[in-house]
Scaffold this motif. Sequence first.
Motif, short mmCIF file in Angstrom:
data_model
loop_
_atom_site.label_atom_id
_atom_site.label_comp_id
_atom_site.label_asym_id
_atom_site.label_seq_id
_atom_site.Cartn_x
_atom_site.Cartn_y
_atom_site.Cartn_z
N LEU A 332 0.83 -1.21 0.00
CA LEU A 332 0.00 0.00 0.00
C LEU A 332 0.86 1.26 0.00
CD1 LEU A 332 -2.85 -1.00 2.50
CD2 LEU A 332 -2.99 -0.81 0.01
N GLY A 333 2.02 1.21 0.66
CA GLY A 333 2.93 2.35 0.65
C GLY A 333 3.46 2.64 -0.75
N VAL A 334 3.81 1.59 -1.48
CA VAL A 334 4.26 1.75 -2.86
C VAL A 334 3.13 2.28 -3.73
CG1 VAL A 334 5.13 0.54 -4.90
CG2 VAL A 334 6.03 -0.05 -2.65
N LEU A 335 1.92 1.75 -3.50
CA LEU A 335 0.76 2.25 -4.25
C LEU A 335 0.51 3.72 -3.98
CD1 LEU A 335 -2.04 -0.49 -4.17
CD2 LEU A 335 -0.56 0.16 -6.06
N PHE A 336 0.74 4.16 -2.73
CA PHE A 336 0.53 5.57 -2.40
C PHE A 336 1.47 6.45 -3.22
CE2 PHE A 336 1.80 9.38 -0.06
CZ PHE A 336 0.57 9.98 0.14
N ILE A 337 2.72 6.04 -3.37
CA ILE A 337 3.68 6.82 -4.16
C ILE A 337 3.18 6.95 -5.60
CG2 ILE A 337 6.03 6.86 -5.09
CD1 ILE A 337 6.95 5.47 -2.54
N LEU A 338 2.70 5.84 -6.16
CA LEU A 338 2.19 5.87 -7.53
C LEU A 338 0.94 6.73 -7.61
CD1 LEU A 338 2.64 2.09 -8.51
CD2 LEU A 338 4.16 4.01 -9.05
N TRP A 339 0.05 6.58 -6.63
CA TRP A 339 -1.19 7.37 -6.63
C TRP A 339 -0.89 8.86 -6.47
CZ3 TRP A 339 -3.02 10.39 -2.54
CH2 TRP A 339 -4.29 10.95 -2.72
N TYR A 340 0.06 9.21 -5.62
CA TYR A 340 0.42 10.61 -5.38
C TYR A 340 0.86 11.27 -6.68
CZ TYR A 340 2.58 14.68 -3.15
OH TYR A 340 2.90 15.95 -2.77
N ILE A 341 1.61 10.53 -7.48
CA ILE A 341 2.06 11.05 -8.78
C ILE A 341 0.87 11.17 -9.73
CG2 ILE A 341 3.50 10.61 -10.80
CD1 ILE A 341 5.41 9.08 -8.91
N TRP A 342 0.04 10.15 -9.77
CA TRP A 342 -1.05 10.09 -10.74
C TRP A 342 -2.10 11.17 -10.49
CZ3 TRP A 342 -6.33 8.32 -11.03
CH2 TRP A 342 -6.75 8.06 -12.33
N ARG A 343 -2.35 11.49 -9.22
CA ARG A 343 -3.42 12.46 -8.91
C ARG A 343 -3.04 13.88 -9.33
NH1 ARG A 343 -3.17 15.67 -4.36
NH2 ARG A 343 -1.28 15.49 -3.11
N ILE A 344 -1.74 14.12 -9.53
CA ILE A 344 -1.32 15.45 -9.97
C ILE A 344 -1.93 15.78 -11.34
CG2 ILE A 344 0.67 16.90 -10.55
CD1 ILE A 344 2.34 15.25 -8.65
N SER A 345 -2.22 14.75 -12.12
CA SER A 345 -2.77 14.98 -13.45
C SER A 345 -4.15 15.62 -13.42
CB SER A 345 -2.84 13.65 -14.23
OG SER A 345 -3.65 12.71 -13.54
N PHE A 346 -4.78 15.70 -12.25
CA PHE A 346 -6.11 16.29 -12.14
C PHE A 346 -6.09 17.63 -11.39
CE2 PHE A 346 -6.73 11.71 -12.56
CZ PHE A 346 -7.58 11.67 -13.65
N GLU A 347 -4.91 18.16 -11.11
CA GLU A 347 -4.80 19.43 -10.42
C GLU A 347 -4.73 20.57 -11.44
OE1 GLU A 347 -1.74 19.40 -7.52
OE2 GLU A 347 -2.52 17.64 -6.47
N LYS A 348 -5.69 21.46 -11.38
CA LYS A 348 -5.86 22.46 -12.42
C LYS A 348 -4.74 23.50 -12.48
CE LYS A 348 -10.90 22.07 -12.54
NZ LYS A 348 -12.20 22.78 -12.40
N CYS A 349 -4.00 23.67 -11.38
CA CYS A 349 -2.93 24.67 -11.40
C CYS A 349 -1.70 24.18 -12.15
CB CYS A 349 -2.55 25.05 -9.97
SG CYS A 349 -2.05 23.66 -8.98
N ILE A 350 -1.68 22.90 -12.53
CA ILE A 350 -0.57 22.34 -13.30
C ILE A 350 -0.90 22.50 -14.79
CG2 ILE A 350 0.79 20.26 -13.76
CD1 ILE A 350 1.09 21.28 -10.93
N PRO A 351 0.07 22.92 -15.61
CA PRO A 351 -0.19 23.09 -17.04
C PRO A 351 -0.73 21.80 -17.69
CG PRO A 351 1.90 24.10 -16.46
CD PRO A 351 1.42 23.38 -15.23
#
Length: 412
Positions: A332-351
């Motif tokens: 689950l810790g490894v999954l969190f690292i992957l999820w943390y990266i993936w969720r950035i793709s939905f943050e509107k302040c990122i180009p």
Amino acid sequence: MKKVKISNLCEWMVALCVFTNGLGVVVYIAGINVVNYLTILAFIFIIADLLRNNKTLNYFAEGNKWFLIIFFIFWIFYAFIQTVFIDLNKEFFNLGFHQLITNAMFVFFVCYVIHDARSFGIIRNAMVGVLIVNTIIGVFEVITGIHFSETESIWTANSTRAFQSNPNEYATTLYCAMMGVMLLSLQKKLELKLKILLACSIICIITSHSRGILGAVIIFCLAYCLMEIYYYFKGNINFIKLLLIIGLGLGGYIVVSGMLMDILNWLAGNFSGKGNFASDMYRIRLIKGGMELFLESCGVGIGAGQSIYLLKMNLHNFLLEMLVEYGIVVFLGVLFILWYIWRISFEKCIPRKNRCIYFALIPSVIMASITSSSINKFKIFWVMLIMFYMSKYYLADNRNKTSQERNVYEIS
């Protein structure tokens, strides 16, 4: 002035560790791998800089480094605790535990030296350097047919492999280094020479005959285009929800109906190609064997390095290896690292372009982990993941954000 010099020396020493480790060639001095010398030197310089500048734990708070440090410390402690309750093969445990320790050291090194966009760029450029060297050598092999290393099998005698005996390991290194170029594209538009470099590296992957890594590159491109389509529909959340519902529904039906193994067998029988069918069927058996070992361990894992000992072969799957050997908590810790990266793709302040890259990375990495050798042992793989993990903090201003805006963004 001396403080700056020591700090800069730490950055360049860690970058040199990343670069030399990613070349795949082992150079010995007095019977010891030169990478080990560089690692020890980097550790000494970091300790000296840490003491000289009197840095506190707050230093690791920026960029959410604290989670990486705490997680890897816990991971090491957990692997050690497993030896108390589980009957382990010591030889294979020592190999697996040593691999975990060296991975953790590289994680600590990168977390320590990266503190701004400049230091971030130094480590990233080391990854790009790995790609340049490996691609040049690979292109030379493709053109001349001359190889620099002996192959492990007659089946891979004509495969591009640079300094490595296993073409899959060569292709995996190329893939991780290519993601270094993607990190560069988070900051600016890629120059023509870098686009040519990426094209040549893809040719090297194709001629290495590594299907898993080639599939990872294809998935990255398809996922990137999918995200562009998502934004073409103005980021309509209903569109992505529809895709998720269809995907989860179809996946759930396949699992519940017992069709999973039948589908895997069908894919292997129809798409493996001549000479690959037996290999793919063996991988399917490894997946089944790995899950049986995980269930027998009641979810706590069988111990570092034990999957190879019990199954007589690497599991060929990074996430499954983490689950089987270290149990559900580390998984689950490894999954969190992957999820943390993936969720950035939905943050509107990122180009927009950057969000597409973040989105495409994770499914691509999961595909890349299905190779003949465990991607877990590649230090450049962990460096790549960590760089993406911290990139939002250090590269969030890709265009015109001020430092004050960045701090507000992090707090929110």
